[in-house]
Design a protein around this motif. Structure first.
Motif, PDB file in Angstrom:
ATOM      1  N   THR A 247       0.946  -0.935   0.047  1.00 19.12           N
ATOM      2  CA  THR A 247       0.051   0.106   0.182  1.00 19.12           C
ATOM      3  C   THR A 247       1.196   1.570  -0.120  1.00 19.12           C
ATOM      4  O   THR A 247       0.714   2.380  -0.586  1.00 19.12           O
ATOM      5  CB  THR A 247      -0.903   0.235   1.419  1.00 19.12           C
ATOM      6  OG1 THR A 247      -1.009  -1.517   1.861  1.00 19.12           O
ATOM      7  CG2 THR A 247      -1.731   0.943   1.507  1.00 19.12           C
ATOM      8  N   SER A 281      -7.599   3.659  -5.378  1.00 21.27           N
ATOM      9  CA  SER A 281      -8.187   2.185  -5.148  1.00 21.27           C
ATOM     10  C   SER A 281      -7.354   1.038  -5.335  1.00 21.27           C
ATOM     11  O   SER A 281      -6.345   1.468  -6.356  1.00 21.27           O
ATOM     12  CB  SER A 281      -9.841   1.986  -5.851  1.00 21.27           C
ATOM     13  OG  SER A 281      -9.323   2.009  -7.495  1.00 21.27           O
ATOM     14  N   GLU A 285      -8.248  -6.034  -2.957  1.00 22.39           N
ATOM     15  CA  GLU A 285      -9.172  -5.810  -2.607  1.00 22.39           C
ATOM     16  C   GLU A 285     -10.568  -4.599  -1.990  1.00 22.39           C
ATOM     17  O   GLU A 285     -11.271  -5.312  -1.491  1.00 22.39           O
ATOM     18  CB  GLU A 285      -8.492  -4.500  -1.052  1.00 22.39           C
ATOM     19  CG  GLU A 285      -7.136  -5.722  -0.620  1.00 22.39           C
ATOM     20  CD  GLU A 285      -5.861  -5.870  -1.044  1.00 22.39           C
ATOM     21  OE1 GLU A 285      -5.699  -5.112  -2.273  1.00 22.39           O
ATOM     22  OE2 GLU A 285      -4.903  -5.784  -0.054  1.00 22.39           O
ATOM     23  N   ASP A 286     -10.180  -3.728  -2.880  1.00 22.80           N
ATOM     24  CA  ASP A 286     -11.030  -2.865  -3.327  1.00 22.80           C
ATOM     25  C   ASP A 286     -12.394  -2.857  -4.564  1.00 22.80           C
ATOM     26  O   ASP A 286     -13.202  -2.320  -5.499  1.00 22.80           O
ATOM     27  CB  ASP A 286     -10.355  -1.526  -3.378  1.00 22.80           C
ATOM     28  CG  ASP A 286      -9.684  -0.643  -2.178  1.00 22.80           C
ATOM     29  OD1 ASP A 286     -10.357  -1.840  -1.275  1.00 22.80           O
ATOM     30  OD2 ASP A 286      -9.311  -0.311  -2.327  1.00 22.80           O
ATOM     31  N   ASN A 296     -14.162   2.897  -7.112  1.00 23.61           N
ATOM     32  CA  ASN A 296     -14.295   2.875  -5.649  1.00 23.61           C
ATOM     33  C   ASN A 296     -13.020   4.189  -5.200  1.00 23.61           C
ATOM     34  O   ASN A 296     -13.637   5.050  -4.980  1.00 23.61           O
ATOM     35  CB  ASN A 296     -13.864   1.573  -5.276  1.00 23.61           C
ATOM     36  CG  ASN A 296     -15.093   0.514  -4.555  1.00 23.61           C
ATOM     37  OD1 ASN A 296     -16.286   1.366  -5.447  1.00 23.61           O
ATOM     38  ND2 ASN A 296     -14.905  -0.677  -5.148  1.00 23.61           N
ATOM     39  N   ALA A 300     -13.771   7.690  -3.198  1.00 25.36           N
ATOM     40  CA  ALA A 300     -12.889   7.211  -2.527  1.00 25.36           C
ATOM     41  C   ALA A 300     -12.350   8.885  -2.123  1.00 25.36           C
ATOM     42  O   ALA A 300     -12.078  10.066  -2.066  1.00 25.36           O
ATOM     43  CB  ALA A 300     -11.009   7.011  -2.693  1.00 25.36           C
ATOM     44  N   TYR A 315     -10.020   4.101  -1.144  1.00 25.45           N
ATOM     45  CA  TYR A 315     -11.657   3.439  -0.778  1.00 25.45           C
ATOM     46  C   TYR A 315     -12.065   2.791   0.191  1.00 25.45           C
ATOM     47  O   TYR A 315     -12.732   3.193   0.796  1.00 25.45           O
ATOM     48  CB  TYR A 315     -11.814   2.797  -1.986  1.00 25.45           C
ATOM     49  CG  TYR A 315     -13.173   2.492  -2.424  1.00 25.45           C
ATOM     50  CD1 TYR A 315     -14.103   2.963  -2.415  1.00 25.45           C
ATOM     51  CD2 TYR A 315     -13.045   0.560  -1.528  1.00 25.45           C
ATOM     52  CE1 TYR A 315     -15.327   2.057  -1.675  1.00 25.45           C
ATOM     53  CE2 TYR A 315     -14.892   0.330  -1.381  1.00 25.45           C
ATOM     54  CZ  TYR A 315     -15.353   0.969  -2.188  1.00 25.45           C
ATOM     55  OH  TYR A 315     -17.049   0.258  -2.091  1.00 25.45           O
ATOM     56  N   THR A 316     -11.152   2.267   1.192  1.00 21.65           N
ATOM     57  CA  THR A 316     -11.541   1.096   2.314  1.00 21.65           C
ATOM     58  C   THR A 316     -10.545   2.346   3.685  1.00 21.65           C
ATOM     59  O   THR A 316      -9.651   2.147   3.291  1.00 21.65           O
ATOM     60  CB  THR A 316     -10.427   0.251   2.345  1.00 21.65           C
ATOM     61  OG1 THR A 316     -10.308  -0.427   1.672  1.00 21.65           O
ATOM     62  CG2 THR A 316     -11.336  -0.571   3.742  1.00 21.65           C
ATOM     63  N   ASP A 318     -10.868   1.927   7.064  1.00 21.73           N
ATOM     64  CA  ASP A 318      -9.693   1.228   7.213  1.00 21.73           C
ATOM     65  C   ASP A 318      -8.206   1.749   7.090  1.00 21.73           C
ATOM     66  O   ASP A 318      -7.135   1.634   8.106  1.00 21.73           O
ATOM     67  CB  ASP A 318      -9.680  -0.247   7.442  1.00 21.73           C
ATOM     68  CG  ASP A 318      -9.164  -0.641   8.670  1.00 21.73           C
ATOM     69  OD1 ASP A 318      -8.776  -0.328   9.708  1.00 21.73           O
ATOM     70  OD2 ASP A 318      -8.848  -1.856   8.523  1.00 21.73           O
ATOM     71  N   MET A 319      -8.140   1.732   5.346  1.00 22.45           N
ATOM     72  CA  MET A 319      -6.851   1.448   5.383  1.00 22.45           C
ATOM     73  C   MET A 319      -6.278   2.606   5.457  1.00 22.45           C
ATOM     74  O   MET A 319      -5.043   2.754   5.637  1.00 22.45           O
ATOM     75  CB  MET A 319      -6.529   1.188   3.755  1.00 22.45           C
ATOM     76  CG  MET A 319      -5.549   0.734   3.488  1.00 22.45           C
ATOM     77  SD  MET A 319      -5.766  -0.114   1.296  1.00 22.45           S
ATOM     78  CE  MET A 319      -5.844  -2.113   1.216  1.00 22.45           C
ATOM     79  N   HIS A 320      -6.840   3.947   5.035  1.00 19.93           N
ATOM     80  CA  HIS A 320      -6.456   4.935   5.704  1.00 19.93           C
ATOM     81  C   HIS A 320      -6.369   5.668   6.781  1.00 19.93           C
ATOM     82  O   HIS A 320      -5.014   5.876   6.934  1.00 19.93           O
ATOM     83  CB  HIS A 320      -7.766   5.806   4.958  1.00 19.93           C
ATOM     84  CG  HIS A 320      -7.491   7.660   4.678  1.00 19.93           C
ATOM     85  ND1 HIS A 320      -6.118   7.620   3.878  1.00 19.93           N
ATOM     86  CD2 HIS A 320      -7.349   8.029   6.110  1.00 19.93           C
ATOM     87  CE1 HIS A 320      -5.913   8.600   4.673  1.00 19.93           C
ATOM     88  NE2 HIS A 320      -6.550   8.893   5.806  1.00 19.93           N
TER      89      HIS A 320
END
Ligand code: C2E
Ligand code: MG
Ligand code: MG
Length: 589
Positions: A247, A281, A285-286, A296, A300, A315-316, A318-320
């Motif tokens: 990431t 994204s 995962e997305d 997506n 975001a 997009y996620t 949590d990932m951010h």
């Protein structure tokens, strides 16, 4: 063979009758640039080297006949025009010659005017052929240019010349299927300029267009050849990063994009600053498909814009949170050494029977200005990944050795200080030299230092590690294998490694009294270690019962909360000053 002036049409006369050739050559040498051949075979040799406008060939020759020759002539020199001469005055031969590819047919004995007329026609045919070919070539070129133009319009953005949405989606589809096969990630970054509307409204659309062109160039400069930057129209660009590992790689590119855009743009006489928001994204995962990945990343982007611009969002959500925390941590870790935010705690290691302190292990802590005291497991992995472990590790080594020297100066018992070394530090070329230099600098004897390595870091490059460790052991530095039992040490290496002790991982010690398997395992480790003349240290000893078991199993030393938690320098000094406190207060055996 005979050759004449070069600007005349070229003719090859083939006949096995020398007389005939001479006559023909004499007649035509004024008008044509003539060559001759006495057989089909010789003609082919000549034709392989030069080309002719006309070929005048006899049909009946010894060896290859004129009819057999024609297809060869046409394949060697497709633009030549062939005229046949024959003694047989029947129509079948003429038809046969035409079938073979000849243009015309003359009969012997020939009337020279007929020959001249036939060659004239043949020459016209030759010119026709040349024009036809040129026309065809021109047409093909035009067609190619048109196709390229159509492609350009269909696949590229006219303003910036970047790939457009169609081409981008094509490439993304390809990248996704490749990533799927190779188990990799693909990142889609949706980049939108925060100020285009304002620029268009205040400076006009021309300025807006110029700005988009300059941004396109800068974006391209941020990525590599294998990445794609596309324009989706308006103020939107999309970047695809195929085959990324982590990431963080995408976040690094986003940071680069934001930095690149931060310097001013020149629009005529106007200087302008621009910022961009980015939505990210990831495949898989997305989304598994092109459309969902783009959608997506767009979602975001919307969130990034809503938070005020010049921001990026995953997009996620949590990932951010994870990525920005990590990013912050990495940034502050970079300054932690200069800001003197690291400190060491020390945990005593004692002999199992006497409970006398034989050494201490230095354990690093990070006094973070906002997060408080950060334990090593929360930042060592990041430090290893970023390479910051090298300066941090060197600081730990120097500080632990310096402290041990200071304790010796204060008259505390002579003991070893254990320092944990990461795999990454071992990949340095001069680790042994660095260690020896530090020992010299702080004036500590090598016998008062012990390096702790995990099995996995030894095994990651066993042969090279053996060389470095041997160098250090020869100088007197002790070596131990930390967290023993959790990795996959090969026994054959264990025998060859210049090590002094094994530190049994605390996961085995924890269940020692309750799980017979763990007890059997520790017993096996102890007997293996003793066979190899290594000392065994049990880590994480918390209870009397564990201690009793470890004594039964003939372990040599222990370390753990039962004896003492890792302590700051002052706490450790109190313990060293009154060592008897250990056995009286902490351990009631
Ligand atoms: P380690 O080298 O195996 O260190 C022992 C860890 O177990 C320490 O955790 C210690 O506080 C903890 N411990 C000691 N006794 C007990 C006990 O009785 N019960 C329990 N539950 N835990 C106990 P800490 O300080 O959080 O360090 C964790 C790991 O971080 C260390 O494991 C070591 O691998 C790494 N580390 C610490 N300092 C450094 C350093 O300076 N450099 C490197 N590369 N790694 C370090
Ligand atoms: Mg350790
Ligand atoms: Mg350990």
């Amino acid at each position: 063979m005979k050759t004449g002036a070069t600007d005349k049409p070229r003719i090859l006369v083939i006949d096995d009758d020398k007389q005939v050739r001479r006559v023909l050559l004499d007649i035509f040498c004024d008008v044509y640039n003539c060559c001759e051949a006495s057989s089909g075979e010789e003609a082919l040799t000549v034709l392989a080297q030069e080309s002719f406008d006309l070929v005048l060939s006899d049909i009946n020759m010894g060896g290859m006949s004129g009819l057999e020759l024609v297809p060869h002539v046409l394949s060697l020199s497709p633009d030549s025009v062939v005229v046949m001469i024959s003694g047989q005055s029947n129509i079948e031969t003429a038809i046969e010659a035409m079938h073979a590819g000849a243009f015309d047919y003359i009969m012997k004995p020939f009337d020279i005017r007929h020959v001249e007329a036939a060659l004239d026609r043949a020459l016209k045919q030759r010119q026709l052929l040349t024009e036809k070919r040129r026309y065809k070539d021109d047409l093909e070129k035009l067609l190619l240019e048109r196709t390229a133009e159509v492609d350009r319009l269909a696949y590229y953005d006219t303003l910036t010349s970047l790939p457009n949405r169609t081409l981008f989606e094509d490439r993304l589809t390809q990248a996704v299927s490749l990533a799927q096969r190779e188990d990799k990630k693909v990142a889609v970054l949706f980049v939108a300029l925060d100020q285009l509307k304002k620029v268009n409204d205040t400076l006009g659309h021309l300025a807006g267009d110029q700005l988009m062109q300059q941004i396109a160039l800068r974006l391209k400069g941020c990525v590599t050849e294998s990445d794609t930057v596309a324009r989706f129209g308006g103020d939107q660009f999309v970047v695809m990063l195929p085959e990324i590992e982590r990431t963080k790689d995408a976040v690094d590119i986003v940071a680069l994009i934001q930095e690149t855009l931060s310097s001013s743009f020149n629009l005529g006489r106007q200087e302008l600053f621009a910022t961009a928001s980015v939505g990210i994204s990831f495949f898989p995962e997305d989304g598994k498909e092109t459309s969902s990945l783009v959608k997506n990343a767009g979602a975001a982007l919307y969130r990034a814009k809503k938070s005020g611009g010049n921001e990026y969002r995953f997009y996620t959500a949590d990932m951010h949170v994870k990525a920005s925390k990590r990013f912050e941590l990495e940034t502050s870790l970079r300054h932690a050494i200069d800001n003197q935010e690291f400190l060491l705690h020390y945990q005593p290691r004692v002999a199992i029977d006497s409970l006398k302190i034989v050494g201490v292990e230095a354990l690093v802590r990070w006094q973070h200005p906002h997060l408080g005291l950060v334990p090593p497991l929360d930042f060592i992995p990041l430090a290893e990944e970023t390479g910051l472990i090298l300066p941090i590790g060197e600081w730990v080594l120097r500080e632990a050795c310096r402290q041990n020297r200071e304790w010796q100066n204060k008259g505390f018992l002579h003991m070893r200080v254990g320092v944990n070394i990461s795999a990454r530090q071992f990949q340095q070329q001069h680790l042994a030299e660095t260690v020896m230099r530090i020992l010299e600098e702080v004036e500590l004897g090598p016998e008062f230092l012990e390096l702790e390595l995990t099995e996995s870091s030894i095994m990651s490059n066993a042969e090279a590690t053996i060389i470095v460790l041997t160098k250090l052991q020869t100088k007197g530095v002790a070596i131990s294998v930390d967290d023993f039992g959790t990795g996959f040490s090969s026994l054959s290496y264990l025998k060859r490694l210049p090590i002094d002790s094994l530190k049994v991982d605390q996961s085995f010690v924890r269940e020692l009294a309750t799980d017979p398997d763990d007890a059997a395992l520790v017993m096996a480790i102890v007997s293996l270690a003793h066979t190899l003349r290594l000392r065994v240290v049990a880590e994480g000893v918390e209870t009397q019962e564990q201690l009793r078991f470890l004594r039964l199993l003939r372990c040599d030393e222990i370390q753990g909360y039962l004896i003492s938690r890792p302590l700051p320098v002052e706490g450790m000094e109190q313990l060293l000053a009154v060592p008897s406190r250990l056995s009286q207060d902490a351990v009631r055996v």
